[in-house]
Design an enzyme around this catalytic site. Structure first.
Site, mmCIF file in Angstrom:
data_model
loop_
_atom_site.group_PDB
_atom_site.id
_atom_site.type_symbol
_atom_site.label_atom_id
_atom_site.label_comp_id
_atom_site.label_asym_id
_atom_site.label_seq_id
_atom_site.Cartn_x
_atom_site.Cartn_y
_atom_site.Cartn_z
ATOM 1 N N GLY A 15 0.816 -1.208 0.000
ATOM 2 C CA GLY A 15 0.000 0.000 0.000
ATOM 3 C C GLY A 15 0.845 1.252 0.000
ATOM 4 O O GLY A 15 0.545 2.229 0.704
ATOM 5 N N GLY A 17 1.317 3.866 -1.647
ATOM 6 C CA GLY A 17 0.815 5.205 -1.937
ATOM 7 C C GLY A 17 -0.033 5.812 -0.841
ATOM 8 O O GLY A 17 -0.473 6.955 -0.954
ATOM 9 N N TYR A 166 -14.002 -1.249 11.728
ATOM 10 C CA TYR A 166 -12.571 -1.029 11.480
ATOM 11 C C TYR A 166 -11.759 -1.606 12.637
ATOM 12 O O TYR A 166 -10.738 -2.264 12.421
ATOM 13 C CB TYR A 166 -12.280 0.463 11.314
ATOM 14 C CG TYR A 166 -10.805 0.772 11.262
ATOM 15 C CD1 TYR A 166 -10.042 0.427 10.146
ATOM 16 C CD2 TYR A 166 -10.157 1.385 12.340
ATOM 17 C CE1 TYR A 166 -8.674 0.685 10.106
ATOM 18 C CE2 TYR A 166 -8.794 1.651 12.301
ATOM 19 C CZ TYR A 166 -8.071 1.302 11.185
ATOM 20 O OH TYR A 166 -6.708 1.553 11.152
ATOM 21 N N LYS A 170 -8.883 -4.643 12.343
ATOM 22 C CA LYS A 170 -7.493 -4.555 12.789
ATOM 23 C C LYS A 170 -7.190 -5.618 13.844
ATOM 24 O O LYS A 170 -6.101 -6.205 13.858
ATOM 25 C CB LYS A 170 -7.198 -3.167 13.349
ATOM 26 C CG LYS A 170 -7.347 -2.032 12.351
ATOM 27 C CD LYS A 170 -6.499 -2.219 11.093
ATOM 28 C CE LYS A 170 -5.027 -2.055 11.331
ATOM 29 N NZ LYS A 170 -4.242 -2.069 10.057
#
Length: 325
Positions: A15, A17, A166, A170
């Site tokens: 990832g 970017g 979220y 995680k």
């Protein structure tokens, strides 16, 4: 373990970017690393900032990778002695199918990366970027007066009950990563940052930046006066490199990465003193959750963090320069 070699070493950043990953790539390049960065499309203009980083022309190679496609990951990891798994779906708001879009995606992509690391012959260490969202989301958090450290884990069923998808993603991904590492003898280290602010290198606006932007654009709105555990994105990148290079060798090592603890109302007051002409919420709920969390373990490795005012000023100035504010 001995400190990891850096000069000339090749590492992979997933990832590349993204908000945190872009600063990590910048730091790695400036410290003599060669970087394999995974992105969905190397030709996409949203990744153009990576090619403009110092030493990028010589030492950065972008790979077209879908982390849900195991075979596409292998090429990016081959030849790397270290892997920083930063990529993860981040949606702090509502999504249509969170079990699939957040939880399953986070877990499957993580296991694909770890499987590729296991199969590769050169990978010596994997660093997984988790979150405080995997540490402290449990009923006791909302009671206040709690202390959280690296031994604490969020309650997965409680995350589901309160729709903190979220946080669940995680937690699930980090737990699966730790178990995979134990079963397969991988040297895995995890870092759990708090809410990440700071100037962005990428053109897009990331979800955590939107939290701060909201405080400068919402007038007369009611905002929760919650405790925020903040850290600067540049300090997160520094933490990841320090942990990668200096952490002892042990399966499942974990480090909390938090710079400051501040209530919403106090942060808004700090912003108002610096930027008195912006719009701010004037009403705050009575919610206050005064819990404590420590980055002492990370600081013992030599990690330091910048002043909160510096983070806020650099963030807001960056947003203003980009026309977001």
């Amino acid at each position: 373990m001995k400190e990891m070699e850096s000069k000339g070493t090749t590492v992979c950043v997933t990832g590349a970017g993204g908000f945190i990953a872009s600063w990590l790539v910048k730091l790695l390049l400036s410290n003599g690393y060669t970087v394999h960065g995974t992105v969905r499309n190397p030709k996409d203009l949203k990744n153009a900032h990576l090619k403009n980083l110092e030493n990028a022309e010589e030492n950065l190679k972008l790979f077209k990778v879908d982390l849900l496609d195991y075979e596409s990951i292998v090429a990016a990891i081959n030849g790397c002695s270290g892997v920083f798994h930063v990529a993860s779906p981040v949606h702090l708001g509502n999504v249509p199918n969170p079990e699939v879009e957040l939880v399953e995606t986070a877990v499957k992509s993580t296991l694909n990366v770890l499987k590729a690391c296991k199969e590769a012959t050169n990978v010596k260490r994997v660093l997984f970027v988790s979150s405080l969202a995997a540490v402290c989301v449990k009923p006791s958090f909302f009671e206040g007066g709690q202390f959280f450290d690296e031994t604490c884990w969020s309650d997965k069923e409680f995350c589901r009950t309160i729709n903190k998808w979220y946080c669940l993603s995680k937690t699930e991904a980090e737990m699966e990563a730790v178990e995979f590492a134990k079963r397969n003898g991988l040297d895995l280290v995890t870092v759990c940052p708090g809410l990440v602010f700071g100037p962005k290198l990428q053109s897009s606006i990331n979800d955590t930046s939107l939290v701060l932007i909201k405080f400068l654009k919402v007038e007369n709105g009611i905002t929760d006066n919650a405790m925020h555990w903040l850290v600067d994105v540049r300090d997160v990148a520094k933490a990841l490199l320090i942990v990668y290079e200096k952490a002892g060798s042990s399966e499942g090592l974990r480090y909390i990465c938090k710079g400051h603890a501040i209530f919403t109302k106090d942060m808004v007051e700090m912003l108002k003193n610096i930027y008195p002409h912006d719009k701010y919420p004037h009403k705050f709920s009575d919610e206050k959750n005064g819990n404590e969390i420590s980055s002492e373990k990370l600081q013992k490795l030599g990690w330091t963090f910048r002043a909160l005012e510096e983070t806020l000023v650099d963030s807001v100035n960056n947003y203003k320069e980009d026309g977001i504010l």
